[in-house]
Write a protein that holds these residues in place. Sequence first.
Motif, PDB file in Angstrom:
ATOM      1  N   ASN A 289       0.822  -1.281  -0.079  1.00  0.00           N
ATOM      2  CA  ASN A 289      -0.314  -0.058  -0.015  1.00  0.00           C
ATOM      3  C   ASN A 289       0.931   1.307   0.134  1.00  0.00           C
ATOM      4  O   ASN A 289       0.434   2.321   0.390  1.00  0.00           O
ATOM      5  N   GLU A 293       1.970   1.134  -4.794  1.00  0.00           N
ATOM      6  CA  GLU A 293       1.369   2.280  -5.550  1.00  0.00           C
ATOM      7  C   GLU A 293       2.037   3.423  -5.921  1.00  0.00           C
ATOM      8  O   GLU A 293       1.771   4.032  -7.107  1.00  0.00           O
ATOM      9  N   CYS A 339      -1.618   3.799   1.553  1.00  0.00           N
ATOM     10  CA  CYS A 339      -3.066   4.164   0.864  1.00  0.00           C
ATOM     11  C   CYS A 339      -4.023   3.128   1.298  1.00  0.00           C
ATOM     12  O   CYS A 339      -3.866   2.250   1.755  1.00  0.00           O
ATOM     13  N   LYS A 340      -5.245   3.502   1.399  1.00  0.00           N
ATOM     14  CA  LYS A 340      -6.533   2.652   1.622  1.00  0.00           C
ATOM     15  C   LYS A 340      -7.087   2.159   0.476  1.00  0.00           C
ATOM     16  O   LYS A 340      -7.343   0.942   0.170  1.00  0.00           O
ATOM     17  N   GLY A 342      -6.257   3.090  -2.734  1.00  0.00           N
ATOM     18  CA  GLY A 342      -5.096   2.932  -3.941  1.00  0.00           C
ATOM     19  C   GLY A 342      -5.160   4.353  -4.632  1.00  0.00           C
ATOM     20  O   GLY A 342      -6.163   4.896  -4.637  1.00  0.00           O
TER      21      GLY A 342
END
Length: 659
Positions: A289, A293, A339-340, A342
């Motif tokens: 994450n 990314e 990131c949650k 993306g």
Amino acid sequence: MPKNFFLICLFFTGSLSFAQLTAIAKAPAVTVADLKEAAHPADTSAVAAVQHQYGNIWFDIIDNKWVMNTEVFTRIKIYKKEGYNWANWKKEYYAKDNLVKLTITDGATYNLVGTNIEKTFLKTDGIFEDAPAENWKRTSVKMPNVKEGSIIEFKYTLRSRRLTPDDFYFQHAIPVNHVRLDVAAPTYFYFNVFTLGYVDVKHNEPFSRLNTEIVNKIERVNEVRENISTYYADNLKAISGDEPYVNNIENYTGLIRHELAAFAQPFSPAENYAVNWETVAKTVYDNDNFGRELRYDSYFKADLAVVLAGAKTNGEKMNSIFSYVKSRMNWNGYNRLLCKDGVKKAYENKAGNAAEINLMLTAMLREAGLEANPVLVSTRDNGVAVYPSVDAYNYVICAVKEGDKNILLDATSKFSVPNLLPVRAINWDGRMIKKNGNNEEINLMPDLYSKEVINVMADVSKEGKVTGKLRHQHIDYNAYTFRERYVDLTPESYLDKLEEKYKGLEVTDYKVTNEKDLTKPVSEDYSFTHNGLVDVIGDMIYINPMLFFAQHTNPFKQDKRAFPIDFVFAQQEKYLMNIKVPDGYSIASLPVQLKLAMEDGLGSFQYTVQPSPAGNVVQLSATFQLNSPVISASYYTTLKDFFQKMIEKQNEKIVLKKS
């Protein structure tokens, strides 16, 4: 990096069940004298005080899984109604695993009824549970029958699959009489232990002993040893965040913090966790994450070609990309390290958390050929990152290399510009992670002056009414904070706040310029009237040359201060006032010139009031300057005296006499 903490690194070896601790701290019985105590002996202003707080941490194995048990007993004396909130308590905890359990016991409120002690027990209707988020639970306690003079006590026990202890606070916003923490850890757990704050926390040398109960729970193990460590402190002052110019008060609060460095159980490979900043950086970068990314680029390539059209230099490319990301993306308010949803989904939705927006920015800059890298940051409300841990950071920005310098960018704010981060991200140092896996500490503190320039042309009537025109320019961080504040307000509501700030001020013809042009200072222009700035006594008129901008009280009131004074950024305020003398009056006296300078070049104040050549206008020039965003507490007396002299000078009067 702040120097207001001291560090103890200990490797604990040992385990133990709670029943085996040899000298468990236990509070004495509540007495009539305790209940009669009307004020705290060392702080009569205290609304409440922690009389006793004892914590115990130990480990066990349940269903072949390690669990950590935390037990904390708390007893609090309530002195005043304002202290009733200390009779309420809540704790949130991660509870995805069914082994996790929190229980409340020994809850009671003591009151003095005549000469007898009345004990009211906490019942189930005073204990509440809810789920504030997925996989999280929250237990709240509301103690019964609380009055002025009451003593409340309760104990909670939390069994958790999270094997790193929560921070244990020795200091609170109320005085603490006695506090102690006992920790027992299995030989297989290696903890780094940090003691932070300004309190004198004592600790005993860990002692080792056998634990026979846990042996049968581990295969092929004949012996388990345990180490027990004890930390304690007495008579601690309340930690107060009421002092002005304090960064996150948590940075200075006395507490014990544990970090799990490694786990090495017999007949199993050792598991190493964060033990240095290099390990932290690698752990973050290797997380899907985060690092993965950064490698995505297909989702923005077509748009990036349009953004870069006409941009030739690296500076032009950087500014074009930075402006594009700021205008396209909307920050959802979450400070996140990872990131949650993306970067692709965030780009599509035009919204994301701090990691999604600034990793996207970094990837675009790299695609354009710039040397751009993410920088891990701990926001001001998260505290200063003082020890190596992934949990130390909660935010991401971007750094672009230019020669031997780094340009810092944060696209979460519509009003940020290169090297001008949102205030939430200005928190000592960040850690830049490069493509090759190397990391580098980055100074986040701004090295520019943020200025305010105020020009006033004013007339004074014989009746004491002051009218005039004013221009107020906000530069750099002052412009940024103005824009952040102004954007959510209507012009009418902003003027209401302005007139509320300067009591008696009436504003007309208000105009603001450059509020959206980030390359220029914000400028406010308006006409004003004020009836409360002048004293007319007989043939004399007395007026403050600083008008409604004069500061009347010293923000620094304490005799001593333990915390650094945090102004966030270096700053300069410059005032240029021209006050017309009413017809029929002449200047009788003016404040004398003053020049102040703090030691070691920390700040200065220059103040001059003089008549115009024609003698019908009083001209004021005043400049206040702070050269450092953060000033050590060792300079507190100097700073307090500096402000006092400056304020006294600002409040000296122009005296006009009827001719």
